[in-house]
Design an enzyme around this catalytic site. Structure first.
Site, PDB file in Angstrom:
ATOM      1  N   TYR A   1      -1.594  -0.426  11.130  1.00  0.00           N
ATOM      2  CA  TYR A   1      -1.825  -1.091   9.832  1.00  0.00           C
ATOM      3  C   TYR A   1      -0.663  -0.846   8.881  1.00  0.00           C
ATOM      4  CZ  TYR A   1      -3.309  -1.528   4.987  1.00  0.00           C
ATOM      5  OH  TYR A   1      -3.339  -1.827   3.641  1.00  0.00           O
TER       6      TYR A   1
ATOM      7  N   THR B   1       0.821  -1.220   0.000  1.00  0.00           N
ATOM      8  CA  THR B   1       0.000   0.000   0.000  1.00  0.00           C
ATOM      9  C   THR B   1       0.854   1.269   0.000  1.00  0.00           C
ATOM     10  OG1 THR B   1      -1.537   1.286   1.372  1.00  0.00           O
ATOM     11  CG2 THR B   1      -0.132  -0.250   2.533  1.00  0.00           C
TER      12      THR B   1
HETATM   13  P1  NAD Z   1      -9.990  -7.068   2.631  1.00  0.00           P
HETATM   14  O1  NAD Z   1      -9.941  -6.762   4.086  1.00  0.00           O
HETATM   15  O2  NAD Z   1     -11.228  -6.782   1.865  1.00  0.00           O
HETATM   16  O3  NAD Z   1      -9.662  -8.616   2.408  1.00  0.00           O
HETATM   17  C1  NAD Z   1      -8.673  -9.291   3.116  1.00  0.00           C
HETATM   18  C2  NAD Z   1      -8.889 -10.793   2.930  1.00  0.00           C
HETATM   19  O4  NAD Z   1      -7.826 -11.477   3.623  1.00  0.00           O
HETATM   20  C3  NAD Z   1     -10.197 -11.296   3.528  1.00  0.00           C
HETATM   21  O5  NAD Z   1     -10.821 -12.173   2.629  1.00  0.00           O
HETATM   22  C4  NAD Z   1      -9.772 -12.034   4.793  1.00  0.00           C
HETATM   23  O6  NAD Z   1     -10.623 -13.115   5.132  1.00  0.00           O
HETATM   24  C5  NAD Z   1      -8.388 -12.528   4.397  1.00  0.00           C
HETATM   25  N1  NAD Z   1      -7.513 -12.766   5.545  1.00  0.00           N
HETATM   26  C6  NAD Z   1      -7.305 -11.954   6.617  1.00  0.00           C
HETATM   27  N2  NAD Z   1      -6.437 -12.530   7.470  1.00  0.00           N
HETATM   28  C7  NAD Z   1      -6.076 -13.720   6.926  1.00  0.00           C
HETATM   29  C8  NAD Z   1      -5.198 -14.752   7.314  1.00  0.00           C
HETATM   30  N3  NAD Z   1      -4.519 -14.691   8.476  1.00  0.00           N
HETATM   31  N4  NAD Z   1      -5.048 -15.824   6.513  1.00  0.00           N
HETATM   32  C9  NAD Z   1      -5.752 -15.914   5.340  1.00  0.00           C
HETATM   33  N5  NAD Z   1      -6.609 -14.978   4.931  1.00  0.00           N
HETATM   34  C10 NAD Z   1      -6.764 -13.878   5.706  1.00  0.00           C
HETATM   35  O7  NAD Z   1      -8.733  -6.326   1.999  1.00  0.00           O
HETATM   36  P2  NAD Z   1      -8.566  -5.657   0.559  1.00  0.00           P
HETATM   37  O8  NAD Z   1      -9.069  -4.279   0.620  1.00  0.00           O
HETATM   38  O9  NAD Z   1      -9.075  -6.594  -0.471  1.00  0.00           O
HETATM   39  O10 NAD Z   1      -6.976  -5.571   0.482  1.00  0.00           O
HETATM   40  C11 NAD Z   1      -6.222  -6.635  -0.095  1.00  0.00           C
HETATM   41  C12 NAD Z   1      -4.742  -6.292   0.020  1.00  0.00           C
HETATM   42  O11 NAD Z   1      -4.485  -5.067  -0.647  1.00  0.00           O
HETATM   43  C13 NAD Z   1      -4.267  -6.081   1.468  1.00  0.00           C
HETATM   44  O12 NAD Z   1      -2.996  -6.650   1.595  1.00  0.00           O
HETATM   45  C14 NAD Z   1      -4.211  -4.568   1.631  1.00  0.00           C
HETATM   46  O13 NAD Z   1      -3.216  -4.208   2.562  1.00  0.00           O
HETATM   47  C15 NAD Z   1      -3.850  -4.144   0.217  1.00  0.00           C
HETATM   48  N6  NAD Z   1      -4.327  -2.806  -0.165  1.00  0.00           N
HETATM   49  C16 NAD Z   1      -5.644  -2.482  -0.126  1.00  0.00           C
HETATM   50  C17 NAD Z   1      -6.080  -1.228  -0.553  1.00  0.00           C
HETATM   51  C18 NAD Z   1      -7.524  -0.834  -0.551  1.00  0.00           C
HETATM   52  O14 NAD Z   1      -7.828   0.307  -0.902  1.00  0.00           O
HETATM   53  N7  NAD Z   1      -8.448  -1.712  -0.237  1.00  0.00           N
HETATM   54  C19 NAD Z   1      -5.147  -0.277  -0.994  1.00  0.00           C
HETATM   55  C20 NAD Z   1      -3.784  -0.635  -0.969  1.00  0.00           C
HETATM   56  C21 NAD Z   1      -3.401  -1.900  -0.582  1.00  0.00           C
HETATM   57  O1  TDX Z   2     -16.302   6.675   8.278  1.00  0.00           O
HETATM   58  C1  TDX Z   2     -15.272   7.137   7.746  1.00  0.00           C
HETATM   59  N1  TDX Z   2     -15.114   8.504   7.673  1.00  0.00           N
HETATM   60  C2  TDX Z   2     -13.998   9.092   7.149  1.00  0.00           C
HETATM   61  O2  TDX Z   2     -13.880  10.328   7.114  1.00  0.00           O
HETATM   62  C3  TDX Z   2     -14.244   6.295   7.224  1.00  0.00           C
HETATM   63  C4  TDX Z   2     -14.378   4.806   7.275  1.00  0.00           C
HETATM   64  C5  TDX Z   2     -13.150   6.904   6.683  1.00  0.00           C
HETATM   65  N2  TDX Z   2     -13.001   8.246   6.658  1.00  0.00           N
HETATM   66  C6  TDX Z   2     -11.799   8.835   6.046  1.00  0.00           C
HETATM   67  C7  TDX Z   2     -10.486   8.300   6.555  1.00  0.00           C
HETATM   68  C8  TDX Z   2      -9.601   8.363   5.337  1.00  0.00           C
HETATM   69  O3  TDX Z   2      -9.017   9.653   5.236  1.00  0.00           O
HETATM   70  O4  TDX Z   2     -11.846   8.493   4.670  1.00  0.00           O
HETATM   71  C9  TDX Z   2     -10.553   8.160   4.155  1.00  0.00           C
HETATM   72  C10 TDX Z   2     -10.575   6.734   3.629  1.00  0.00           C
HETATM   73  O5  TDX Z   2     -10.692   5.881   4.746  1.00  0.00           O
HETATM   74  P1  TDX Z   2     -10.700   4.281   4.590  1.00  0.00           P
HETATM   75  O6  TDX Z   2     -11.753   3.889   3.613  1.00  0.00           O
HETATM   76  O7  TDX Z   2     -10.723   3.701   5.962  1.00  0.00           O
HETATM   77  O8  TDX Z   2      -9.289   4.034   3.861  1.00  0.00           O
HETATM   78  P2  TDX Z   2      -7.785   4.397   4.260  1.00  0.00           P
HETATM   79  O9  TDX Z   2      -7.649   4.581   5.717  1.00  0.00           O
HETATM   80  O10 TDX Z   2      -7.342   5.536   3.377  1.00  0.00           O
HETATM   81  O11 TDX Z   2      -7.049   3.048   3.843  1.00  0.00           O
HETATM   82  C11 TDX Z   2      -7.422   2.343   2.630  1.00  0.00           C
HETATM   83  O12 TDX Z   2      -6.531   2.615   1.582  1.00  0.00           O
HETATM   84  C12 TDX Z   2      -5.234   2.109   1.678  1.00  0.00           C
HETATM   85  C13 TDX Z   2      -7.480   0.827   2.875  1.00  0.00           C
HETATM   86  O13 TDX Z   2      -8.363   0.569   3.954  1.00  0.00           O
HETATM   87  C14 TDX Z   2      -6.113   0.266   3.156  1.00  0.00           C
HETATM   88  O14 TDX Z   2      -6.177  -1.144   3.267  1.00  0.00           O
HETATM   89  C15 TDX Z   2      -5.221   0.625   2.000  1.00  0.00           C
HETATM   90  O15 TDX Z   2      -3.906   0.204   2.258  1.00  0.00           O
END
Ligand code: NAD
Ligand code: TDX
Length: 351
Positions: free
Chosen positions: A159, A134
């Site tokens: 995180y 990330t």
């Molecule tokens: P998510 O929370 O939606 O999904 C995570 C998945 O991992 C779930 O299905 C959960 O059951 C599984 N999991 C958790 N712990 C586990 C374990 N110990 N063993 C096996 N499975 C496990 O997350 P996401 O948003 O899909 O993110 C996926 C990856 O991308 C993560 O590594 C996150 O750090 C990275 N990432 C996400 C974002 C974002 O905006 N969502 C941005 C940048 C990076």
């Molecule tokens: O209720 C809310 N109100 C609010 O103002 C929530 C849930 C979030 N926020 C703000 C916090 C952040 O500035 O919105 C922004 C986005 O928040 P999240 O959706 O929690 O994302 P963020 O904290 O930016 O992290 C996400 O992007 C990078 C993913 O959860 C991570 O897994 C990823 O690495």
């Protein structure tokens, strides 16, 4: 034929990636290893569960035996590591589980893959460990500048620190054992199947239930939004053509303040669903501890080396996304029922 071990494939990005890959390639095999925490839902993969190219194993990436069993029974070519605890707010409450899954789980996967992939004189050809990380590992930006792959790591939340820890272990396996790896660092993803604790689906869900829309701090924090399918395409390109050992930032110069996102969601729902949903629902709440002010990715490296560019303009992506949640309200109800509901209420109280 290539065999992919996808971890965390029942989560948001992982399930989108599995859909993307099965649509794009005929001749692949995907094994999805997922613990099914509150964030993992097999419903995200309902339409592929009978596909003979896909199989599911419920298990923890920290569990050496399960990972070894998968490698023994399959000729794994690629590990794509999505599995993680991914929500910043939860990490502030419960840092331990983030260290466990994100750091130790990644080390376990690295170690098993190394043992199976290593030959006498190095690693077998055509193997790769792709670690999905990330932009949060770089910390927070001021009003100008962008994160580059050379930007020093400076995480702030439990995180992002746990993700930085896992990135460093991946680097250590490349530097020490010459393991074939890549790390991708992307910005905030949005799209279908995102758990409604994250900003965009949370806003949609609350609008539909006429609940307050919690905006942390002054709402002026900036995130760089990326449509999830564009991210999946980038990961596929890095697996196939990424130079070994390299980090690739993935993002598309799509910066928006949080309050802008909130107002966009309200306007769409007001116009298309319920005229009673207005900006009166906005509720400014206490700021997130250690809240990073601004993220912004410089994607020059992945563009110049691999030809990747995001294809979905934000205006189109956000409409598609809101529409998906409107069309899939049963999904929203199912994933927020039971185990999750209790946890959510205990964390956020009145929110
Ligand atoms: P998510 O929370 O939606 O999904 C995570 C998945 O991992 C779930 O299905 C959960 O059951 C599984 N999991 C958790 N712990 C586990 C374990 N110990 N063993 C096996 N499975 C496990 O997350 P996401 O948003 O899909 O993110 C996926 C990856 O991308 C993560 O590594 C996150 O750090 C990275 N990432 C996400 C974002 C974002 O905006 N969502 C941005 C940048 C990076
Ligand atoms: O209720 C809310 N109100 C609010 O103002 C929530 C849930 C979030 N926020 C703000 C916090 C952040 O500035 O919105 C922004 C986005 O928040 P999240 O959706 O929690 O994302 P963020 O904290 O930016 O992290 C996400 O992007 C990078 C993913 O959860 C991570 O897994 C990823 O690495």
């Amino acid at each position: 034929m290539k065999t992919y071990l996808v971890t965390g494939g029942a989560g948001f990005i992982g399930s989108n990636f599995i859909h993307y890959m099965l649509k794009k390639y005929n001749d692949i095999k995907i094994i999805n290893l997922d613990k099914l925490t509150y964030a993992g839902n097999l419903e995200n993969l309902k339409d592929v569960e009978k596909d003979s190219r896909y199989s599911f194993v419920q298990g923890d990436i920290c569990d050496k035996q399960i990972v070894e069993q998968i490698f023994t029974n399959n000729n794994v070519d690629y590990v794509v590591n999505f599995a993680a605890e991914s929500h910043v707010d939860r990490s502030i409450k419960e840092p331990e589980v983030f260290a466990m899954t994100n750091v130790l789980g990644t080390v376990n996967l690295l170690n098993v893959a190394k043992n199976f992939w290593q030959e006498r004189e190095g690693f077998k050809e055509g193997k790769k460990f792709l670690h999905v990380s990330t932009d949060e590992v770089y910390g927070s930006l001021g009003e100008t500048g962008y994160f580059m792959e050379t930007t020093p790591i400076d995480p702030h939340s439990p995180y992002s620190s746990s993700k930085a820890g896992s990135d460093l272990m991946v680097k250590a396996y490349a530097d020490t054992y010459k393991m074939p790896v890549n790390i991708t660092r992307c910005s905030n993803n949005y799209g279908p199947f995102q758990f409604p604790e994250k900003l965009i689906p949370l806003l949609i869900n609350n609008c539909l239930n006429k609940k307050a829309l919690p905006v942390y701090g002054d709402g002026m924090n900036i995130r760089d939004w990326l449509y999830v399918e564009d991210h999946c395409k980038a990961i596929d390109m890095v697996i196939n053509n990424g130079r070994l050992g390299e980090v690739y930032n993935v993002g598309g110069h799509n910066e928006r303040t949080n309050i802008h996102i909130v107002k966009t969601v309200i306007a769409y729902i007001n116009e298309n669903v319920d005229s009673e949903v207005t900006e009166n629902l906005i509720k400014y709440v206490e700021d997130r501890k250690g809240h990073d002010r601004r993220y912004g990715i410089d994607p020059t490296k992945i563009k110049e080396e691999l030809g990747w560019e995001p294809e979905t303009p934000y205006e189109e992506g956000i409409k598609k996304t809101i529409k998906w949640y409107l069309d899939n309200q049963d999904w929203m109800k199912n994933v927020t029922s039971g185990q999750y509901q209790n946890y959510y209420t205990s964390m956020y109280g009145s929110k």
